[in-house]
Design a protein around this motif. Structure first.
Motif, short mmCIF file in Angstrom:
data_model
loop_
_atom_site.label_atom_id
_atom_site.label_comp_id
_atom_site.label_asym_id
_atom_site.label_seq_id
_atom_site.Cartn_x
_atom_site.Cartn_y
_atom_site.Cartn_z
N UNK A 88 0.85 -1.19 0.00
CA UNK A 88 0.00 0.00 0.00
C UNK A 88 0.89 1.25 0.00
N UNK A 89 0.60 2.12 -0.94
CA UNK A 89 1.31 3.40 -0.98
C UNK A 89 0.31 4.52 -0.73
N UNK A 91 -1.62 7.26 -2.26
CA UNK A 91 -2.00 7.51 -3.64
C UNK A 91 -1.57 8.87 -4.18
N UNK A 92 -1.67 9.88 -3.32
CA UNK A 92 -1.42 11.25 -3.81
C UNK A 92 0.02 11.70 -3.62
N UNK A 93 0.93 10.74 -3.53
CA UNK A 93 2.35 11.09 -3.61
C UNK A 93 2.85 10.61 -4.97
N UNK A 94 3.84 11.31 -5.49
CA UNK A 94 4.43 10.84 -6.76
C UNK A 94 5.40 9.70 -6.47
N UNK A 95 5.86 9.09 -7.56
CA UNK A 95 6.84 7.99 -7.44
C UNK A 95 8.08 8.48 -6.69
N UNK A 96 8.58 9.64 -7.11
CA UNK A 96 9.80 10.16 -6.46
C UNK A 96 9.53 10.51 -5.00
N UNK A 97 8.42 11.16 -4.73
CA UNK A 97 8.11 11.53 -3.33
C UNK A 97 7.99 10.27 -2.46
N UNK A 98 7.41 9.23 -3.03
CA UNK A 98 7.27 7.98 -2.27
C UNK A 98 8.64 7.40 -1.94
N UNK A 99 9.49 7.36 -2.96
CA UNK A 99 10.83 6.80 -2.75
C UNK A 99 11.61 7.65 -1.74
N UNK A 100 11.45 8.98 -1.80
CA UNK A 100 12.16 9.86 -0.85
C UNK A 100 11.65 9.61 0.57
N UNK A 130 1.28 7.80 -7.61
CA UNK A 130 1.30 6.36 -7.41
C UNK A 130 -0.03 5.72 -7.80
N UNK A 131 -1.11 6.45 -7.55
CA UNK A 131 -2.44 5.91 -7.86
C UNK A 131 -2.61 5.63 -9.36
N UNK A 137 4.04 -1.54 -12.66
CA UNK A 137 4.86 -0.39 -12.23
C UNK A 137 4.85 -0.26 -10.71
N UNK A 138 3.70 -0.50 -10.13
CA UNK A 138 3.56 -0.44 -8.68
C UNK A 138 4.47 -1.49 -7.99
N UNK A 139 4.49 -2.68 -8.57
CA UNK A 139 5.34 -3.72 -8.00
C UNK A 139 6.82 -3.39 -8.20
N UNK A 140 7.12 -2.71 -9.32
CA UNK A 140 8.51 -2.30 -9.52
C UNK A 140 8.91 -1.22 -8.50
#
Ligand SMILES: Nc1ncnc2c1ncn2[C@@H]1O[C@H](COP(=O)(O)OP(=O)(O)OP(=O)(O)O)[C@@H](O)[C@H]1O
Ligand SMILES: [Mg+2]
Length: 312
Positions: A88-89, A91-100, A130-131, A137-140
């Motif tokens: 679960x991520x 949803x309203x964060x970007x890929x980069x924000x999530x990784x950070x 992320x949503x 892509x989500x699994x990656x």
């Protein structure tokens, strides 16, 4: 001598009457890729979560680099990377924000977050929410996050379940690249035999909390005396005293409704003439006959009485 990064000794975990993990012994060497293959409810997640320190064994001992979770949890968290069965991520964060965000848990910054995004092939998507990512892509992204702290041991719980074959292969390619470039050990759970065969040095077949067989694909097939398989169907139902047992060395499956059967054989030259003689003596007409090498599914079905349901 190769050292073990992980040692699991006599581990058990029961939930009331359910023996989720029922006495598992397992050693993983540095750099080794291991697949835990088993049907729903086999105990894969329970085992993996105990290795991850999320659940605690009722009995037995787990050590990573010789250290137990109790008293070493911070150190061990820095050695392992994990992705859970359900990721679960926000949803309203970007890929980069999530990784950070995840990088900050390890006191790592944007540089490392960008590196893992690149590693899992999501650079073009770094600004996407992320949503809006596809399942693959989500699994990656989940895999990238598991790799943030450059773990010595990576634990992935069904990283490709539900993905289409292309998305699955993209994950495999990343894992194969990792194997050739860095010495991370991997434990992955899966329902997909092909995944286990393609990626892993060792396959562990697990059901009802126990390890039923383990080794390389060839070892598993040989250990269980499966070499070749004959699949056949008949035109008519043979009489009640139809019994192939004395005629073959190996295991037999017979479906009286479909009139289909399977012989698992080691000595085709000896077994087949006897099989044909039996059919002839009973005046039974053969409808179909197919001879092939044994697969992991043959072993699995015989050991567990079940098929690995979802296959690619
Ligand atoms: N917290 C819990 N409480 C009660 N029973 C549980 C709990 N966690 C797991 N179980 C049971 O333990 C057994 C093993 O479950 P587990 O999730 O480890 O299987 P699995 O191999 O990961 O299955 P799947 O392939 O469906 O993910 C199942 O019978 C499950 O219902
Ligand atoms: Mg599971």
């Amino acid at each position: 001598m190769q050292t073990n990064i992980l040692e699991v000794k006599g581990v058990k975990k029961y939930f009331k009457q359910v023996k989720a993990v029922d006495g598992i012994d397992l050693n993983i060497r540095m750099g080794e890729y291991v697949a835990v293959l088993g049907p729903n409810g086999a105990g894969k997640t329970t085992l993996v979560e105990m290795i991850e320190g999320i659940q605690h064994p009722d009995e037995g001992e787990i050590t990573i680099q010789g250290k137990k979770w109790r008293g070493h949890s911070e150190e061990l968290h820095h050695m392992i990377g994990l992705s859970l069965q359900e990721t679960r991520f926000i949803d309203k964060l970007t890929v980069l924000e999530t990784a950070i965000l995840f990088a900050s848990f390890y006191d790592l910054g944007e540089k490392r977050a960008k590196e893992v995004i690149e590693l899992v092939g999501l650079s073009e998507k770094h600004k996407a929410y992320v949503v809006n990512l596809s399942g693959g892509q989500r699994q990656r992204l989940a895999l990238g996050i598991a790799l943030l702290n450059k773990p010595q041991i990576l634990l992935l719980d069904e990283p490709t379940t539900g993905l289409d074959p292309n998305a699955r292969r993209e994950i495999w390619a990343i894992l194969q690249k990792l194997k050739s470039e860095i010495k991370t050990s991997l434990i992955l759970t899966t329902h997909y035999m092909e995944e286990a065969e393609v990626l892993c040095d060792r396959i562990i077949i697990m059901d009802q909390g126990k390890i039923l067989s383990q080794g390389s694909l060839d070892e598993i097939i040989h250990l269980n005396n499966f070499y070749e398989v004959v699949e056949f169907s008949l035109h008519e139902n043979p009489s009640k005293d139809w019994n192939l047992a004395p005629y073959t060395q190996q295991c037999i499956e017979w479906n009286p409704e479909k009139l289909t059967g399977k012989l698992y054989i080691t000595k085709i030259q000896e077994d087949m003439p006897l099989f044909f003689e039996l059919l002839k003596s009973k005046h039974i007409q053969l409808n179909q006959f197919n001879y092939r090498k044994a697969t992991l599914d043959d072993v699995f079905t015989t050991l567990t009485g079940r098929h690995l349901t979802e296959q690619s």
